[in-house]
Design a protein around this motif. Structure first.
Motif, PDB file in Angstrom:
ATOM      1  N   VAL A   4      32.438  29.196  42.634  1.00  0.00           N
ATOM      2  CA  VAL A   4      32.605  30.423  42.733  1.00  0.00           C
ATOM      3  C   VAL A   4      31.696  30.760  43.885  1.00  0.00           C
ATOM      4  O   VAL A   4      30.696  30.582  43.932  1.00  0.00           O
ATOM      5  CB  VAL A   4      32.408  31.624  41.667  1.00  0.00           C
ATOM      6  CG1 VAL A   4      32.472  33.019  42.193  1.00  0.00           C
ATOM      7  CG2 VAL A   4      33.025  31.249  40.398  1.00  0.00           C
ATOM      8  N   ALA A   6      30.466  34.369  45.942  1.00  0.00           N
ATOM      9  CA  ALA A   6      30.674  35.488  46.225  1.00  0.00           C
ATOM     10  C   ALA A   6      29.978  35.862  47.025  1.00  0.00           C
ATOM     11  O   ALA A   6      28.992  35.356  47.735  1.00  0.00           O
ATOM     12  CB  ALA A   6      29.851  36.083  44.928  1.00  0.00           C
ATOM     13  N   SER A  19      26.502  44.102  44.524  1.00  0.00           N
ATOM     14  CA  SER A  19      25.950  42.859  44.869  1.00  0.00           C
ATOM     15  C   SER A  19      25.687  41.930  43.284  1.00  0.00           C
ATOM     16  O   SER A  19      25.959  40.902  42.902  1.00  0.00           O
ATOM     17  CB  SER A  19      24.792  42.769  45.694  1.00  0.00           C
ATOM     18  OG  SER A  19      25.280  43.278  47.057  1.00  0.00           O
ATOM     19  N   LEU A  22      28.858  41.484  41.493  1.00  0.00           N
ATOM     20  CA  LEU A  22      29.387  40.103  41.615  1.00  0.00           C
ATOM     21  C   LEU A  22      28.696  38.942  41.092  1.00  0.00           C
ATOM     22  O   LEU A  22      29.303  38.079  40.771  1.00  0.00           O
ATOM     23  CB  LEU A  22      29.345  40.130  43.296  1.00  0.00           C
ATOM     24  CG  LEU A  22      30.341  40.925  44.001  1.00  0.00           C
ATOM     25  CD1 LEU A  22      29.774  41.188  45.541  1.00  0.00           C
ATOM     26  CD2 LEU A  22      31.631  40.361  44.187  1.00  0.00           C
ATOM     27  N   GLY A  26      30.808  36.576  38.898  1.00  0.00           N
ATOM     28  CA  GLY A  26      30.565  35.339  39.362  1.00  0.00           C
ATOM     29  C   GLY A  26      30.415  34.406  38.328  1.00  0.00           C
ATOM     30  O   GLY A  26      30.931  33.284  38.268  1.00  0.00           O
ATOM     31  N   LEU A  37      27.545  29.081  40.902  1.00  0.00           N
ATOM     32  CA  LEU A  37      27.848  30.236  41.463  1.00  0.00           C
ATOM     33  C   LEU A  37      26.860  30.319  42.566  1.00  0.00           C
ATOM     34  O   LEU A  37      25.838  30.004  42.404  1.00  0.00           O
ATOM     35  CB  LEU A  37      27.599  31.260  40.511  1.00  0.00           C
ATOM     36  CG  LEU A  37      27.237  32.693  41.368  1.00  0.00           C
ATOM     37  CD1 LEU A  37      28.673  33.140  42.000  1.00  0.00           C
ATOM     38  CD2 LEU A  37      26.828  33.825  40.380  1.00  0.00           C
ATOM     39  N   ILE A  39      26.248  32.447  46.142  1.00  0.00           N
ATOM     40  CA  ILE A  39      26.257  33.771  46.852  1.00  0.00           C
ATOM     41  C   ILE A  39      25.846  33.748  48.060  1.00  0.00           C
ATOM     42  O   ILE A  39      24.813  33.335  48.335  1.00  0.00           O
ATOM     43  CB  ILE A  39      25.600  34.981  45.803  1.00  0.00           C
ATOM     44  CG1 ILE A  39      26.040  36.204  46.511  1.00  0.00           C
ATOM     45  CG2 ILE A  39      24.089  34.865  45.819  1.00  0.00           C
ATOM     46  CD1 ILE A  39      25.715  37.664  45.519  1.00  0.00           C
ATOM     47  N   LEU A  92      34.937  35.718  45.789  1.00  0.00           N
ATOM     48  CA  LEU A  92      34.730  36.910  45.170  1.00  0.00           C
ATOM     49  C   LEU A  92      34.013  37.753  46.225  1.00  0.00           C
ATOM     50  O   LEU A  92      32.887  37.847  46.731  1.00  0.00           O
ATOM     51  CB  LEU A  92      33.766  36.790  43.929  1.00  0.00           C
ATOM     52  CG  LEU A  92      33.971  37.521  42.636  1.00  0.00           C
ATOM     53  CD1 LEU A  92      35.226  37.464  42.272  1.00  0.00           C
ATOM     54  CD2 LEU A  92      32.841  37.122  41.724  1.00  0.00           C
TER      55      LEU A  92
END
Ligand SMILES: Cc1cc2nc3c(=O)[nH]c(=O)nc-3n(C[C@H](O)[C@H](O)[C@H](O)COP(=O)(O)OP(=O)(O)OC[C@H]3O[C@@H](n4cnc5c(N)ncnc54)[C@H](O)[C@@H]3O)c2cc1C
Length: 317
Positions: A4, A6, A19, A22, A26, A37, A39, A92
């Motif tokens: 993922v 994000a 945020s 997410l 996520g 994950l 970001i 995402l």
């Protein structure tokens, strides 16, 4: 290993609550996929933002120091390049004003299906999302027949991640093709005037048509002051021009998730409830014991607001 990616959201130098939401969404999806994950935070004070985004459950925070503030073309290019590098199963994004600006363009560039305004998500045999329809009266399940998807989540539907982590922060150099940057951000103007963002408020005092006339809004303002709260409203108050649009809660207004939401003279129509049902504690004041707002209220006062509100002001002042 990424599963993922994000994309964090910030505005005017501050990370937005979505945020952290997410990150929660996520992490759940990354766990479903037994993956990582990642970001990304794009433009602005990326290093400072990255430190905040270093939450438990995040494997890598990518900083992309391109552009000084939100810019559609830069976001599209940055997300496209990060996706090419990390190959996530899910990209995402927030279903916010910014997200709705760049998300569809990202999906188009990546040639992936896009599911917008998602309120629940999981990976089973494939990606499964929950969406709402007909003013939140109906929930639909969307199964996507693709291995790689782009997804936009609605704010306020996942709890915000809060635990601090010791996440790797990776500075990601992305060469932006300036010839493909056709937009320039020249400034920021809040629609409806005023600098209040009701979606950030911890306590909201919300007024509805029960207030009868514009002059009476002052009474609700007094209560908001006494409680150190922010004033919001249902749609008729905005339609009448008694409060600006940025105060409207609901389907065609803002989604809010305060710790306390006090609904005064608001019936609780589905379009209103869609925007405030995620509030932690809901208090309703209404003369009608059958008003739908009482179906979701934690505390209800069946009485005339013109008696109850002055008593509350006296109590809290
Ligand atoms: C496409 C669409 C989008 C919409 N988007 C939104 C949206 O974003 N947000 C939104 O709010 N609405 C939205 N609406 C409108 C929504 O359907 C309702 O009309 C609206 O929420 C009703 O607002 P209200 O509860 O303030 O007024 P009303 O439904 O008129 O309710 C007033 C309430 O006040 C109570 N009351 C009256 N006098 C007193 C008193 N003296 N003391 C205490 N209580 C009293 C009454 O019992 C009543 O329950 C939308 C509608 C559509 C069709």
């Amino acid at each position: 290993m990424t599963s993922v990616l994000a994309i964090a959201e910030h505005r005017r130098g501050e990370l937005r609550d979505v945020s952290d939401e997410l990150i929660s969404a996520g992490r759940e999806l990354a766990d479903d996929l037994s993956g990582e994950l990642h970001i990304a935070v794009i433009s602005g004070q990326v290093e400072e933002f990255a430190r905040t985004l270093s939450r438990e459950g995040v494997d890598v925070v990518h900083t992309v120091a391109a552009g000084s503030e939100f810019n559609h073309d830069i976001y599209v290019q940055a997300v496209e390049r990060l996706t090419a590098e990390l190959d996530p199963s899910v990209v995402l994004m927030p279903n916010s004003v910014n997200g709705l600006d760049y998300g569809p363009a990202v999906a188009n560039r990546l040639d992936r299906p896009l599911v917008t305004d998602v309120v629940g998500a999981s990976f089973e045999d494939g990606f499964v999302a929950t969406r709402e329809m007909y003013g939140s009266k109906v929930e639909t399940t969307v199964e996507v027949d693709a291995e790689r998807v782009t997804v936009m989540i609605r704010g306020g539907e996942w709890p915000g991640a809060s635990g601090n982590g010791d996440t790797e922060i990776r500075e990601t150099e992305i060469e932006i093709d300036e010839s493909a940057v056709h937009t320039t951000v020249t400034g920021f103007e809040e629609v409806g005037g005023g600098d209040v963002d009701i979606s950030d408020a911890e306590v909201l005092v919300s007024v509805g048509r029960g207030i009868e006339e514009e002059a009476n809004i002052e009474l609700i303002e007094e209560l908001a002051d006494a409680l150190d709260a922010t004033l919001s409203s249902s749609r008729p108050i905005v339609d009448n021009g008694w409060l600006p649009k940025n105060r409207q809660v609901g389907q065609s207004g803002k989604t809010v998730t305060p710790e306390v939401y006090i609904a005064i003279g608001i019936s609780g129509a589905v379009q209103h409830v869609a925007g405030m049902k995620g509030s932690e504690t809901i208090v309703a004041i209404n003369t009608d014991p059958n008003a739908p707002i009482f179906d979701i209220a934690d505390y209800g006062i069946v009485d005339d607001l013109f008696d109850v509100v002055p008593a509350l002001i006296a109590e809290f002042e």
